[in-house]
Design a protein around this motif. Structure first.
Motif, short mmCIF file in Angstrom:
data_model
loop_
_atom_site.label_atom_id
_atom_site.label_comp_id
_atom_site.label_asym_id
_atom_site.label_seq_id
_atom_site.Cartn_x
_atom_site.Cartn_y
_atom_site.Cartn_z
N GLU A 142 0.82 -1.21 0.00
CA GLU A 142 0.00 0.00 0.00
C GLU A 142 0.86 1.26 0.00
N HIS A 143 2.00 1.21 0.67
CA HIS A 143 2.90 2.37 0.70
C HIS A 143 3.44 2.66 -0.70
N LEU A 144 3.83 1.62 -1.42
CA LEU A 144 4.32 1.80 -2.79
C LEU A 144 3.22 2.34 -3.70
N GLN A 145 1.99 1.91 -3.46
CA GLN A 145 0.86 2.39 -4.25
C GLN A 145 0.72 3.91 -4.12
N MET A 146 0.80 4.40 -2.89
CA MET A 146 0.72 5.84 -2.64
C MET A 146 1.93 6.57 -3.22
N GLN A 147 3.07 5.93 -3.13
CA GLN A 147 4.30 6.53 -3.63
C GLN A 147 4.25 6.73 -5.15
N TRP A 148 3.73 5.71 -5.83
CA TRP A 148 3.64 5.80 -7.29
C TRP A 148 2.60 6.84 -7.71
N ARG A 149 1.57 6.99 -6.92
CA ARG A 149 0.57 8.02 -7.22
C ARG A 149 1.23 9.41 -7.17
N GLU A 150 2.03 9.63 -6.14
CA GLU A 150 2.72 10.92 -6.00
C GLU A 150 3.72 11.13 -7.14
N THR A 151 4.44 10.07 -7.50
CA THR A 151 5.40 10.17 -8.60
C THR A 151 4.71 10.55 -9.90
N ALA A 152 3.57 9.91 -10.16
CA ALA A 152 2.82 10.19 -11.39
C ALA A 152 2.32 11.63 -11.39
N LEU A 153 1.79 12.08 -10.25
CA LEU A 153 1.27 13.45 -10.15
C LEU A 153 2.37 14.49 -10.37
N GLN A 154 3.57 14.22 -9.87
CA GLN A 154 4.67 15.16 -9.97
C GLN A 154 5.24 15.25 -11.39
N ASN A 155 5.10 14.19 -12.17
CA ASN A 155 5.76 14.15 -13.48
C ASN A 155 4.82 14.31 -14.68
N LYS A 156 3.53 14.34 -14.44
CA LYS A 156 2.58 14.50 -15.54
C LYS A 156 2.31 15.96 -15.83
N ASN A 157 1.90 16.23 -17.06
CA ASN A 157 1.46 17.57 -17.44
C ASN A 157 -0.03 17.71 -17.13
N PRO A 158 -0.56 18.95 -17.06
CA PRO A 158 -1.97 19.14 -16.70
C PRO A 158 -2.96 18.50 -17.67
N ASP A 159 -2.55 18.29 -18.93
CA ASP A 159 -3.46 17.71 -19.92
C ASP A 159 -3.17 16.22 -20.15
N GLU A 160 -2.55 15.57 -19.18
CA GLU A 160 -2.20 14.17 -19.32
C GLU A 160 -2.84 13.31 -18.23
N GLY A 161 -3.25 12.12 -18.61
CA GLY A 161 -3.74 11.14 -17.66
C GLY A 161 -2.78 9.96 -17.63
N LEU A 162 -2.51 9.43 -16.44
CA LEU A 162 -1.59 8.30 -16.31
C LEU A 162 -2.24 7.21 -15.46
N ILE A 163 -2.08 5.98 -15.88
CA ILE A 163 -2.53 4.82 -15.09
C ILE A 163 -1.31 3.94 -14.87
N VAL A 164 -0.93 3.77 -13.61
CA VAL A 164 0.23 2.95 -13.25
C VAL A 164 -0.27 1.52 -13.02
N ARG A 165 0.22 0.60 -13.83
CA ARG A 165 -0.23 -0.79 -13.73
C ARG A 165 0.59 -1.58 -12.71
N THR A 166 0.08 -2.76 -12.39
CA THR A 166 0.67 -3.60 -11.33
C THR A 166 2.14 -3.92 -11.58
N SER A 167 2.50 -4.16 -12.84
CA SER A 167 3.88 -4.56 -13.14
C SER A 167 4.89 -3.45 -12.90
N MET A 168 4.44 -2.21 -12.62
CA MET A 168 5.34 -1.10 -12.33
C MET A 168 5.74 -1.08 -10.85
N GLU A 169 5.05 -1.89 -10.02
CA GLU A 169 5.21 -1.82 -8.56
C GLU A 169 6.67 -1.85 -8.10
N ASN A 170 7.44 -2.75 -8.66
CA ASN A 170 8.82 -2.91 -8.19
C ASN A 170 9.85 -2.33 -9.16
#
Length: 490
Positions: A142-170
């Motif tokens: 669960e900690h990694l899940q929250m961490q990846w959410r923050e990483t995605a939010l920090q690196n995306k542009n305002p007009d972009e949507g990102l979905i981080v899939r399970t295989s990105m976990e590690n």
């Protein structure tokens, strides 16, 4: 163990997916009906429909595509997306748009389009035109899940949507940024290409068939794939190696039909039949229409050795499992109504619902089990993205137009008689009629007993010639004098 047989050497592509030697999925794509789902086009707005909050888009297909307001980047990126703003504020007739096919055209309906352009990898999905971040719920940490959410939010542009899939976990953040940059560059490349083209134009065609095979392999760690095309075999072997999958891939030797070798042809043929027999002697009847599909469950030869309620419940249990399998195999989508055999106990109905839910959970398309109606009909819906197997493999009958019925000889003969009566006051001496044998027999009566009466009623001599075939039809060729008509027939 999962096994796939890919028949890709001919123009019609076919893939069979087996689990423990039981056919679970069949994908058939004729050369003239390749799926366009995922393809990206430069389209042109041909009509804006305020009443439907949608627009029709000319993207180069025979039928214009349908684009809802909610699928427009201009709508999604506004502050107010509660659904109150009219579509006219976001798109206008004649405007050019980048669109992606989300559902193939089926029957009389054009393709469903989206302006939210999506690129995906096994670990990351990139969507341009929407401000959104999603992370797979299947993360174990669960900690990694929250961490990846923050990483995605920090690196995306305002007009972009990102979905981080399970295989990105590690994976590392460097891998994430590398894949994000690659997907972003793909979209920017499309924009540059679109700027130099006139609408409508195809910008990117995806090989959905190979992608489907790869997606199927990604769901299971190990399995076997037999393919009869060398180029596809190399591409899939490379994908397995790059993604570290445990799939064993082999190319079928020789010129033989690999579906025949695996005894698949007989199973494919059964999928076009209306009746499906169950192992216990019961059977199912499938009736597909454009609006919905009806499946009828019958006890057939199964009589059972216990009480009536238990017998009927046993048939329904077997039917529920087979229906889920058949719906997936036949790619039946939309509204599905299942008429199970009536059961007296409500707990049995709930158990049938549970079985259908469990079996349809294996389906890659979203299936919703709504519940039983007061009449005992189970309501199910399945997401439609492509034509059903019957739509791909069949065409409407030229005689009955798909209804399964044709007009009787009597109906056609009496219509002919009424049409002839409309000409009873003309001065012509004779009429030449061409009709099928069955229609002619009804028109003139047994042993032509009605001929004299008919000729007196219409005031003309009737000359008949026959239309070959079994279709009940007629044609009034011409009116004229006795000499003209007899001469024309000769």
């Amino acid at each position: 163990m999962k096994k796939m047989i890919a028949n890709l050497a001919s123009r019609e592509k076919r893939v069979a997916v087996l689990e423990n030697e039981v056919l679970r999925q069949l994908v058939i794509t004729p050369d003239h009906h390749r799926s366009t789902v995922g393809n990206i086009y430069l389209g042109k707005v041909t009509k804006v429909l305020p009443g439907m909050d949608a627009a029709f888009i000319d993207y180069g297909a025979e039928k214009n595509g349908f684009l809802h307001r909610d699928e427009l980047p201009s709508f999604q990126l506004t502050k107010n997306v509660e659904g109150k703003a009219a579509i006219g504020q976001f798109v206008r007739q004649g405007e050019k748009l980048l669109v992606q096919v989300s559902r193939d055209e089926t029957g009389t309906k054009g393709a469903k389009l989206t302006g939210l352009i999506e690129f995906s990898t096994e670990s990351l999905v990139y969507i341009h035109g929407i401000d959104y971040v999603g992370v797979s719920k299947k993360f174990k940490n669960e900690h990694l899940q929250m961490q990846w959410r923050e990483t995605a939010l920090q690196n995306k542009n305002p007009d972009e949507g990102l979905i981080v899939r399970t295989s990105m976990e590690n994976e590392s953040e460097a891998v994430f940024l590398e894949r994000l940059t690659s997907l972003r560059e793909q979209y920017q490349g499309l924009e540059r290409k679109a700027a130099s083209l006139k609408a409508p134009a195809l910008l990117l065609a995806r090989d959905t068939f190979l992608e489907m095979i790869m997606n199927e392999m990604s769901r299971t760690a190990v399995g076997q794939l037999v393919v009869d095309d060398s180029a596809a075999c190399r591409a899939l072997s490379k994908w397995v190696e790059e993604n570290e999958k445990g799939w064993e891939i082999s190319q079928a030797p020789g010129p033989q039909n690999i579906f025949s070798e695996a005894n698949m042809e007989a199973q494919v043929e059964k999928l076009s039949k209306k009746i499906v027999w169950l192992d216990n002697g019961g059977y199912l009847i499938f009736e597909e229409t454009e609006a919905f599909t009806v499946i009828d469950v019958n006890s057939g030869k199964f009589t059972g050795k216990v009480a009536k309620e238990a017998t009927l419940f046993a048939v329904n249990q077997a039917a529920a499992k087979e229906i889920a399998r058949q719906v997936r195999l036949r790619n039946i989508s939309g509204i599905i109504l299942i008429d199970f055999i009536n059961m007296a106990q409500s707990r049995h109905e709930q158990e049938i619902i549970d079985i259908v839910k469990k079996e349809t959970a294996k389906d890659e398309k979203r299936v919703q089990v709504i519940g039983f109606t007061e009449l005992g009909i189970l309501q199910v819906t399945r997401k439609r993205t492509s034509p059903s197997l019957s739509e791909l493999m069949t065409v409407p009958c030229p005689v009955c137009s798909g209804s399964g019925k044709i007009e009787s000889p009597e109906t056609v003969a009496f219509r002919l008689e009424r049409e002839l009566l409309e000409h009873r006051k003309t001065d012509d001496e004779a009429v030449w009629v061409e009709a099928s044998k069955a229609v002619a027999d009804v028109l003139l009566g047994e042993k032509e007993s009605y001929r004299q009466t008919l000729e007196e009623l219409i005031g003309k001599r009737v000359f008949l010639s026959f239309i070959p075939g079994s279709m009940n039809a007629y044609s009034i060729k011409r009116f004229g004098s006795m000499k003209e008509i007899s001469g024309a027939i000769e």
